[in-house]
Design a protein around this motif. Structure first.
Motif, PDB file in Angstrom:
ATOM      1  N   ASP A   1       6.010  -3.012  12.556  1.00 11.61           N
ATOM      2  CA  ASP A   1       5.523  -2.129  11.503  1.00 11.61           C
ATOM      3  C   ASP A   1       6.296  -0.837  11.735  1.00 11.61           C
ATOM      4  OD1 ASP A   1       3.684  -3.784  10.341  1.00 11.61           O
ATOM      5  OD2 ASP A   1       1.920  -2.601  10.866  1.00 11.61           O
TER       6      ASP A   1
ATOM      7  N   LYS B   1      -1.232 -11.066   9.637  1.00 12.38           N
ATOM      8  CA  LYS B   1      -1.207  -9.944  10.594  1.00 12.38           C
ATOM      9  C   LYS B   1      -2.612  -9.407  10.778  1.00 12.38           C
ATOM     10  CE  LYS B   1       1.435  -6.193  10.072  1.00 12.38           C
ATOM     11  NZ  LYS B   1       0.565  -5.042   9.766  1.00 12.38           N
TER      12      LYS B   1
ATOM     13  N   TRP C   1       0.807  -1.222   0.000  1.00 10.26           N
ATOM     14  CA  TRP C   1       0.000   0.000   0.000  1.00 10.26           C
ATOM     15  C   TRP C   1       0.842   1.276   0.000  1.00 10.26           C
ATOM     16  CZ3 TRP C   1       0.213  -3.810   3.609  1.00 10.26           C
ATOM     17  CH2 TRP C   1       0.665  -3.513   4.878  1.00 10.26           C
TER      18      TRP C   1
ATOM     19  N   LYS D   1      -2.873  -0.976  18.997  1.00 11.37           N
ATOM     20  CA  LYS D   1      -2.878   0.464  18.700  1.00 11.37           C
ATOM     21  C   LYS D   1      -3.742   1.141  19.745  1.00 11.37           C
ATOM     22  CE  LYS D   1      -4.116   3.703  15.014  1.00 11.37           C
ATOM     23  NZ  LYS D   1      -4.455   3.847  13.593  1.00 11.37           N
TER      24      LYS D   1
ATOM     25  N   GLU E   1      -1.537  -7.057  16.097  1.00 13.84           N
ATOM     26  CA  GLU E   1      -1.033  -5.680  16.201  1.00 13.84           C
ATOM     27  C   GLU E   1      -1.905  -4.864  17.154  1.00 13.84           C
ATOM     28  OE1 GLU E   1      -0.799  -3.938  12.335  1.00 13.84           O
ATOM     29  OE2 GLU E   1      -0.251  -1.951  13.059  1.00 13.84           O
TER      30      GLU E   1
ATOM     31  N   ASP F   1       3.810  -1.829  16.011  1.00 14.11           N
ATOM     32  CA  ASP F   1       3.845  -0.709  15.062  1.00 14.11           C
ATOM     33  C   ASP F   1       4.368   0.493  15.832  1.00 14.11           C
ATOM     34  OD1 ASP F   1       3.001   1.691  13.675  1.00 14.11           O
ATOM     35  OD2 ASP F   1       1.762   0.417  12.408  1.00 14.11           O
TER      36      ASP F   1
ATOM     37  N   ALA G   1      -5.160   6.407   7.951  1.00 17.96           N
ATOM     38  CA  ALA G   1      -5.136   6.304   9.410  1.00 17.96           C
ATOM     39  C   ALA G   1      -3.874   5.649   9.910  1.00 17.96           C
ATOM     40  CB  ALA G   1      -6.323   5.503   9.897  1.00 17.96           C
TER      41      ALA G   1
ATOM     42  N   ASP H   1       5.301   0.073   7.647  1.00 21.59           N
ATOM     43  CA  ASP H   1       3.881   0.406   7.450  1.00 21.59           C
ATOM     44  C   ASP H   1       3.835   1.920   7.313  1.00 21.59           C
ATOM     45  OD1 ASP H   1       1.190   0.682   7.334  1.00 21.59           O
ATOM     46  OD2 ASP H   1       0.777   0.029   9.387  1.00 21.59           O
TER      47      ASP H   1
ATOM     48  N   HIS I   1       2.085   3.429  17.127  1.00 27.50           N
ATOM     49  CA  HIS I   1       0.841   3.105  17.839  1.00 27.50           C
ATOM     50  C   HIS I   1       0.903   3.258  19.350  1.00 27.50           C
ATOM     51  CE1 HIS I   1      -1.064   0.537  14.383  1.00 27.50           C
ATOM     52  NE2 HIS I   1      -0.770   1.772  14.021  1.00 27.50           N
TER      53      HIS I   1
ATOM     54  N   PHE J   1     -11.913  -3.197   8.492  1.00 24.24           N
ATOM     55  CA  PHE J   1     -12.196  -1.818   8.923  1.00 24.24           C
ATOM     56  C   PHE J   1     -12.830  -0.937   7.867  1.00 24.24           C
ATOM     57  CE2 PHE J   1      -7.542  -2.186   8.117  1.00 24.24           C
ATOM     58  CZ  PHE J   1      -7.389  -1.319   7.046  1.00 24.24           C
TER      59      PHE J   1
ATOM     60  N   ASN K   1      -1.941  -9.024   5.444  1.00 20.57           N
ATOM     61  CA  ASN K   1      -2.658  -8.164   6.396  1.00 20.57           C
ATOM     62  C   ASN K   1      -4.155  -8.263   6.142  1.00 20.57           C
ATOM     63  OD1 ASN K   1      -0.576  -5.830   7.668  1.00 20.57           O
ATOM     64  ND2 ASN K   1       0.141  -6.924   5.867  1.00 20.57           N
TER      65      ASN K   1
ATOM     66  N   TRP L   1      -7.454  -5.134  -0.498  1.00 17.73           N
ATOM     67  CA  TRP L   1      -6.868  -4.155  -1.425  1.00 17.73           C
ATOM     68  C   TRP L   1      -6.075  -4.839  -2.547  1.00 17.73           C
ATOM     69  CZ3 TRP L   1      -4.351  -0.727   2.973  1.00 17.73           C
ATOM     70  CH2 TRP L   1      -5.365  -0.039   3.642  1.00 17.73           C
TER      71      TRP L   1
ATOM     72  N   ASP M   1      -0.677   8.675  14.579  1.00 18.63           N
ATOM     73  CA  ASP M   1      -0.212   7.546  13.763  1.00 18.63           C
ATOM     74  C   ASP M   1       0.133   8.110  12.392  1.00 18.63           C
ATOM     75  OD1 ASP M   1       0.355   4.977  12.970  1.00 18.63           O
ATOM     76  OD2 ASP M   1      -1.729   4.446  12.559  1.00 18.63           O
TER      77      ASP M   1
ATOM     78  N   TRP N   1      -4.805  -6.517  12.506  1.00 16.86           N
ATOM     79  CA  TRP N   1      -5.024  -5.277  13.241  1.00 16.86           C
ATOM     80  C   TRP N   1      -6.524  -5.007  13.167  1.00 16.86           C
ATOM     81  CZ3 TRP N   1      -7.071  -0.587  11.304  1.00 16.86           C
ATOM     82  CH2 TRP N   1      -7.263   0.372  12.330  1.00 16.86           C
TER      83      TRP N   1
ATOM     84  N   TRP O   1      -5.880   4.630   2.433  1.00 19.59           N
ATOM     85  CA  TRP O   1      -5.614   4.516   3.865  1.00 19.59           C
ATOM     86  C   TRP O   1      -4.880   5.743   4.360  1.00 19.59           C
ATOM     87  CZ3 TRP O   1      -7.787   2.468   7.591  1.00 19.59           C
ATOM     88  CH2 TRP O   1      -7.163   2.324   8.812  1.00 19.59           C
TER      89      TRP O   1
ATOM     90  N   HIS P   1      -2.207  -6.461   1.539  1.00 20.53           N
ATOM     91  CA  HIS P   1      -3.368  -6.106   2.351  1.00 20.53           C
ATOM     92  C   HIS P   1      -4.602  -6.612   1.607  1.00 20.53           C
ATOM     93  CE1 HIS P   1      -5.150  -3.812   5.599  1.00 20.53           C
ATOM     94  NE2 HIS P   1      -3.996  -3.218   5.869  1.00 20.53           N
TER      95      HIS P   1
END
Ligand code: PSV
Ligand code: MN
Ligand code: MN
Length: 388
Positions: free
Chosen positions: A241, A137, A21, A181, A179, A214, A388, A286, A217, A96, A92, A68, A249, A139, A386, A65
């Motif tokens: 990450d 992974k 990504w 956060k 992961e 990460d 965030a 990341d 995070h 979300f 990943n 994606w 972040d 998250w 993405w 990911h």
């Protein structure tokens, strides 16, 4: 202070996973600036990632990911990666971005939503089998915005249940990395907010589960290298990450905001055996390159990790031990700082030359014509979607 041959050999073991990504257009909640030459599909993301490896020799794996990077033919994507000299790294998951996950995924009160989230992870495991990836992974954006919105404990129990079903589907040579956060997109509480929660969930699952750290995070001021030390000590640091942050972040280039923090983290990696193949630690980036060009952004990132690792390897461990055991506070600190202030750049350039790599990978990439070619050839790149 120059690196010894042994230290340079250790440095040569560094292998970084770059995120697919990072090559697509990304942005903040305010704006996504479209960069010319953006990859139009996962195959072109692999092409771009392979450039980073070709010029630096540091990035042999590409993390994907899902959804994606979903393709119809996973064998073809894995073969394409191999053809370009890289392999598929961590898969990943993503729970979300669908409407059904507004109030959570694995922690949701509705069993049907939890089922969908578990099934998504089972699909990710199938993709791992098809692509040769060894790590899943996870998250989760799960959390709440308001006190009382949901039952904190009930959510943690549902999380444990969902993770157990996913874990049970892993092959013996696959791992689950969880992961954490501390905030965002939820702002009151997050269901996996910290390394302690991630570790507790992983310990309940079994040996094939470990924590993903990460670097962006944590609350400001958190001593991240302490967490690195503790997870390595317990054998549960699954992956990094890497990115850097000034405020939240931010997902900026690793080592850009606080090179000294990166040094301290990598020193604990060296100290804790995290570079050894049997440690299982995966060094992933990341990051999002919102305003800079993506491939040079990734080249800068992997070089930053390499350079700071070289400095961490330069720490005189024997002198440090003597100073520590003698209670020599300033002496011990000086040993560490001497290594941090060592300029390893010309030595690394020469070392690259000996390995058939360009001494200055960034300049070599910019002179290669690849950037001009993709900007001319590719029309209508994908968006990594993405911020965030
Ligand atoms: C969440 O902020 C996160 O760090 C997770 O790793 C996601 O998968 C990733 O960002 C997407 O960039
Ligand atoms: Mn991350
Ligand atoms: Mn993040």
């Amino acid at each position: 202070m120059a690196l010894t041959t042994d230290q340079l050999d250790t440095l040569a073991t560094l292998a970084i996973e770059v995120p697919s990504w990072a090559y697509g257009n990304s942005g903040t909640r305010f704006k996504v600036f479209a960069g010319p030459g953006g990859p139009r599909d996962p195959f072109e993301k692999i092409d771009d990632a392979a450039q980073v490896n070709a010029f630096t020799g540091l990035a042999p794996a590409v993390a994907l990911h899902i959804p994606w990077d979903k393709v119809d033919d996973w064998d073809a994507l894995a073969a394409h990666a191999a053809d370009r000299g890289v392999r598929i790294g961590t898969i990943n998951s993503n729970t979300f971005q669908d409407d059904q996950y507004k109030l959570g995924s694995l922690c949701h009160t509705d069993a049907a939503v939890r089922r969908a989230a578990i099934d998504h992870h089972l699909e990710c495991i199938e993709i791992m089998r098809a692509t040769g990836s060894k790590d899943l992974k996870i998250w989760l954006a799960d959390g709440t915005n308001y006190p009382g919105q949901d039952d904190l404990r009930g959510r943690q129990d549902r999380l444990a249940e969902g993770l157990a079903e996913i874990y049970a589907a892993l092959d013996a040579d696959q791992r689950l990395v969880l992961e954490y956060k501390f905030f965002e997109p939820a702002f009151y509480h997050t269901d996996v907010p910290d390394w302690g929660t991630s570790l507790v969930q992983c310990l309940a699952l079994g040996e094939q589960a470990s924590v993903c750290l990460d670097t962006g995070h944590h609350a400001p001021g958190t001593n991240i290298e302490f967490i690195v030390m503790q997870l390595l000590r317990l054998g549960r640091l699954g992956s990094f990450d890497f990115n850097s942050r000034f405020y939240a972040d931010d997902d900026l280039i690793v080592g850009a905001a606080d090179p000294f923090q990166l040094f301290r983290i990598l020193y604990e990696v060296v100290r804790g055996g995290g570079l050894k193949a049997d440690s299982g630690v995966v060094f992933m980036l990341d990051q999002c390159h919102n305003i800079e060009k993506k491939i040079p952004g990734q080249i800068r990132s992997v070089l930053n990790v390499q350079e700071m690792l070289a400095r961490a390897l330069a720490v005189d461990a024997d002198a440090l031990k003597v100073a520590q055991e003698n209670g020599d506070v300033l002496g011990a600190n000086q040993v560490l700082m001497d290594a941090f202030y060592t300029d390893v750049r010309s030595q690394l350039a020469a070392w690259r030359g000996e390995r058939g790599l360009p001494g200055d990978p960034m300049a070599a990439y910019l002179a290669s014509g690849y950037q001009e070619k993709i900007e001319a050839d590719r029309v209508g790149g994908t968006q990594a979607s993405w911020g965030a």
